[in-house]
Design a protein around this motif. Structure first.
Motif, short mmCIF file in Angstrom:
data_model
loop_
_atom_site.label_atom_id
_atom_site.label_comp_id
_atom_site.label_asym_id
_atom_site.label_seq_id
_atom_site.Cartn_x
_atom_site.Cartn_y
_atom_site.Cartn_z
N MET A 1 45.07 39.54 44.07
CA MET A 1 45.60 40.63 44.07
C MET A 1 46.94 40.04 43.06
O MET A 1 46.99 40.92 42.76
CB MET A 1 46.88 40.70 45.44
N CYS A 2 47.02 39.21 42.61
CA CYS A 2 47.38 38.49 41.46
C CYS A 2 47.84 39.38 40.45
O CYS A 2 48.23 39.27 39.28
CB CYS A 2 47.78 36.80 41.13
N GLY A 3 46.13 39.83 40.23
CA GLY A 3 45.04 39.95 38.94
C GLY A 3 45.33 41.69 39.45
O GLY A 3 45.07 42.30 38.57
N TYR A 4 45.20 42.05 40.88
CA TYR A 4 44.79 43.24 41.05
C TYR A 4 45.64 43.37 42.26
O TYR A 4 45.26 43.54 43.13
CB TYR A 4 43.48 43.17 41.34
N PRO A 5 47.05 44.06 41.96
CA PRO A 5 48.11 43.56 43.31
C PRO A 5 47.45 45.08 44.33
O PRO A 5 48.40 44.76 45.29
CB PRO A 5 49.35 44.42 42.37
N TYR A 6 46.75 46.09 44.65
CA TYR A 6 46.62 46.78 45.13
C TYR A 6 45.27 46.76 45.21
O TYR A 6 44.61 47.83 46.34
CB TYR A 6 46.39 48.66 44.82
N TYR B 1 35.37 50.17 44.15
CA TYR B 1 35.30 49.47 45.61
C TYR B 1 34.62 48.73 45.81
O TYR B 1 34.46 47.18 45.59
CB TYR B 1 34.80 50.29 46.83
N ASP B 2 32.88 48.31 44.17
CA ASP B 2 32.04 47.66 44.88
C ASP B 2 33.32 46.74 43.33
O ASP B 2 32.58 45.47 44.16
CB ASP B 2 31.09 48.61 43.83
N TYR B 3 34.03 47.02 42.49
CA TYR B 3 34.44 45.60 41.70
C TYR B 3 35.34 44.91 43.02
O TYR B 3 35.74 43.80 42.33
CB TYR B 3 35.52 46.16 40.80
N SER B 4 36.24 45.71 43.26
CA SER B 4 36.97 44.36 44.46
C SER B 4 36.05 44.29 45.24
O SER B 4 36.69 43.13 45.47
CB SER B 4 37.92 46.47 45.16
N VAL B 5 34.78 44.54 45.52
CA VAL B 5 34.62 43.35 46.53
C VAL B 5 34.29 42.12 46.22
O VAL B 5 34.13 40.88 46.67
CB VAL B 5 33.91 44.20 47.80
N ARG B 6 33.16 42.62 45.48
CA ARG B 6 32.95 41.52 44.29
C ARG B 6 33.79 41.12 44.36
O ARG B 6 34.04 39.19 43.71
CB ARG B 6 32.09 42.04 43.29
N ARG C 1 43.80 47.81 33.50
CA ARG C 1 44.53 48.54 33.65
C ARG C 1 44.21 49.91 34.03
O ARG C 1 44.84 50.94 35.23
CB ARG C 1 45.36 49.48 31.67
N MET C 2 42.40 50.37 34.09
CA MET C 2 42.63 51.25 35.00
C MET C 2 41.42 51.31 35.62
O MET C 2 42.02 51.79 36.72
CB MET C 2 40.71 51.97 33.70
N ILE C 3 41.63 49.80 36.50
CA ILE C 3 40.90 49.81 37.60
C ILE C 3 42.64 49.33 38.37
O ILE C 3 42.45 49.72 39.39
CB ILE C 3 40.69 47.96 37.67
N ASN C 4 43.29 48.93 37.86
CA ASN C 4 44.70 49.20 38.81
C ASN C 4 45.11 50.64 39.01
O ASN C 4 45.51 50.44 40.23
CB ASN C 4 45.63 47.73 38.23
N ALA C 5 45.33 51.84 37.99
CA ALA C 5 45.64 52.75 38.28
C ALA C 5 44.76 53.14 39.39
O ALA C 5 45.02 53.85 40.13
CB ALA C 5 45.59 53.62 37.04
#
Length: 212
Positions: free
Chosen positions: A100-105, A63-68, A15-19
């Motif tokens: 993006m299914c888990g993190y749409p943005y 950013y780090d989480y997204s790339v990983r 919830r925090m990451i997606n926000a």
């Protein structure tokens, strides 16, 4: 990575990451507001700063989480033996879609980060950004472009396709019901159309045969 953050329940983490991904993707680092992030995540501002310390801390973390996360999905989606440009593009987009299914943005955020001009934001993600760029370059370096165009035109072809994909994504993220699966289907249609046009342009014309 922020180890304390991962002690939270997975639902709250996401919830925090997606926000944060949504706010940074839509507004960029400079204009993103932590008030919007906590409102979107339905948490207190104190909790956000407890784990990340500042807006920059949030930005660097996601950013780090997204790339990983994206690299993990791409490692599964991309065939290490594939050399066709359009197939590689589709496989990369498939990996992005799964992420993006888990993190749409997630991908819209990474796209927006490429145009950031705030020095502290750029420095905070420089190493991880380079890692992602190096991976994608290694994927497309093995693409056999000569079958579609000359070397110079092939570079333009890839650039055109990448811009088309980004344009489609920018259009769709503004929709309230943004669905990564539908975006992927649309991207696939454009890639298939581009492949047909590229293949047609390399085939000898009937006139050429008749002249002989």
């Amino acid at each position: 990575m922020n180890e304390k953050f991962f002690d939270l329940k997975k639902e709250k983490q996401d919830r925090m990451i997606n926000a944060a991904l949504k706010v940074f993707a839509l507004h960029g680092y400079r204009h993103a507001c932590t008030d919007d992030i906590v409102k979107e995540a339905a948490i207190s501002k104190g909790l956000l700063f407890h784990y990340f310390g500042s807006k920059l801390g949030v930005y660097a973390f996601v950013y780090d989480y997204s790339v990983r996360y994206l690299l993990l999905e791409l490692s599964t989606a991309v065939d290490a033996k594939e050399t066709d440009l359009f197939a590689l593009l589709q496989q990369v987009e498939c990996g992005k879609m799964h992420a993006m299914c888990g993190y749409p943005y997630l991908q819209p955020f990474l796209n927006r980060a490429q145009t950031e001009n705030v020095s502290e934001a750029l420095l905070a993600v420089e190493e991880r950004k380079q890692q992602l760029e190096d991976y994608l370059e290694s994927v497309f370096a093995r693409a056999d472009l000569g079958k579609y165009a000359s070397a110079e035109d092939a570079v333009k072809l890839r650039k055109m396709l990448e811009l088309t994909i980004k344009g489609l994504m920018n259009e769709r993220i503004l929709e309230d019901a943004f669905q990564p699966e539908m975006l992927y289907e649309e991207i696939t249609e454009y890639l298939n159309l581009s492949r047909r046009l590229a293949e047609r342009s390399t085939q000898p014309s009937d006139e050429a045969f008749s002249e002989k």
